[in-house]
Scaffold this motif. Structure first.
Motif, PDB file in Angstrom:
ATOM      1  N   ILE A  99      -3.138  -1.599  -3.796  1.00  0.00           N
ATOM      2  CA  ILE A  99      -2.786  -2.829  -3.077  1.00  0.00           C
ATOM      3  C   ILE A  99      -2.887  -4.008  -4.038  1.00  0.00           C
ATOM      4  O   ILE A  99      -3.932  -4.620  -4.205  1.00  0.00           O
ATOM      5  N   THR A 116      -1.348  -4.440   6.082  1.00  0.00           N
ATOM      6  CA  THR A 116      -1.709  -3.135   5.522  1.00  0.00           C
ATOM      7  C   THR A 116      -1.621  -2.062   6.597  1.00  0.00           C
ATOM      8  O   THR A 116      -2.152  -2.216   7.706  1.00  0.00           O
ATOM      9  N   SER A 163       0.839  -1.202   0.000  1.00  0.00           N
ATOM     10  CA  SER A 163       0.000   0.000   0.000  1.00  0.00           C
ATOM     11  C   SER A 163       0.877   1.257   0.000  1.00  0.00           C
ATOM     12  O   SER A 163       1.198   1.779   1.050  1.00  0.00           O
TER      13      SER A 163
END
Length: 313
Positions: free
Chosen positions: A200, A283, A122
């Motif tokens: 992502i 993440t 990310s």
């Protein structure tokens, strides 16, 4: 006597695949996660360094500047954010010109309490995918292939600051500040066929089905599912495709309309498609580093998205 002419051969997209390797993808993700960039928080020197690197990669891919510059700045409180924009012309059909925007945010959380958040998945993964796709289209143009629509590649800043970069980009379109660098004509919202968000894309930690690490999720773009399935068949790529967010209609709608840069475009009325490999346990964590990605699967995802784009342009 009339001379016979041989049919013109259309170069295969396999030629574009040959310039992308898992090793190259890993090197570029590692570079974006380097301590030089300090987690790429908006308004920091690290984000500025990332922006300069992306502009250099756009230039190398043969993209054109828009408005005579790569960067379009906007305010984020007392700091400045920077969207990096490059243009690839299509066949050029005069008054019928239309455009596809391909975008990925390059900012991340930066440095918090002494720890750098690398942001590999990310969203270094999305940026590297976008640049790779630009390179693949450039390769096809070198071989004489042309596509009907123009592509605008945008690396947005400010995703982690309520998507202010995406807001700035869409405001440029709505207000008529985005001009075609060849014709000088205004690029209006009506001329945007699609906005494609890459966010992502590198991990295999959130599979759609047990035992299938080679998967890809497309959200939105209901009319383009057939083209994605055809693209997935190209050269036996055969990813496990998903068209909702892990079976949840509610979360799929929220992901499209409220979360991330895609929410800005969707609320603005733009047709929007998101490609992702899903949020993972890493993440927005310090552990989201370059070692956590699956580069062989990541490469196949890029190929599928590229082939899909060639079918919708």
């Amino acid at each position: 006597m009339a001379q016979s002419t041989s049919p013109k051969m259309i170069p295969s997209g396999k030629n574009a695949e040959r310039i992308i390797s898992a090793e190259r993808l890993e090197q570029e993700v590692e570079f974006m996660c380097d301590t030089l960039f300090k987690g790429r928080a908006t308004g920091t020197s690290g984000a500025n360094e990332a922006a300069f690197w992306i502009a250099r990669r756009f230039r190398k891919a043969g993209l054109m500047k828009m408005g005579g510059k790569w960067s379009r700045s906007f305010s984020v409180g007392d700091k400045a954010g920077h969207n990096i924009i490059g243009f690839m012309p299509g066949k050029r059909q005069g008054l019928k010109e239309s455009y596809v925007i391909v975008t990925a945010h390059y900012d991340n959380l930066g440095k918090i309490a002494g720890s750098v958040y690398p942001g590999a998945d990310s969203n270094a993964s999305g940026v590297v995918a976008m640049i790779s796709i630009a390179d693949m289209f450039a390769r096809m143009k070198e071989l004489g292939r042309s596509y009907g629509k123009n592509i605008i590649f945008v690396a947005t800043d400010g995703r982690e600051r309520n998507s202010v970069g995406a807001e700035a980009l869409w405001n440029d379109v709505v207000s008529g500040r985005l001009k075609d660098p060849i014709s000088g004509e205004t690029i209006t919202p009506a001329k945007i066929q699609n906005v494609v968000v890459l966010d992502i894309l590198g991990s295999s930690m959130s599979p759609l089905h047990k035992g299938r690490k080679d998967y890809l999720i497309m959200l939105g773009g209901a009319g383009f599912k057939y083209q994605l399935q055809r693209a997935n068949d190209a050269d036996g790529l055969n990813l496990d495709l998903g068209f909702d967010y892990y079976g949840s209609e509610g979360f799929t709608e929220m992901f499209l309309s409220k979360i991330g840069d895609q929410g800005v475009f969707s609320r603005g009325g733009a047709p929007c498609v998101v490609f992702t490999s899903g949020i993972t346990m890493k993440t927005n964590k310090v552990e989201d580093d370059a070692l956590s990605l699956n580069y062989n699967v990541f490469k196949r995802r890029i190929f599928v998205i590229f082939h899909w784009l060639t079918k919708v342009l």
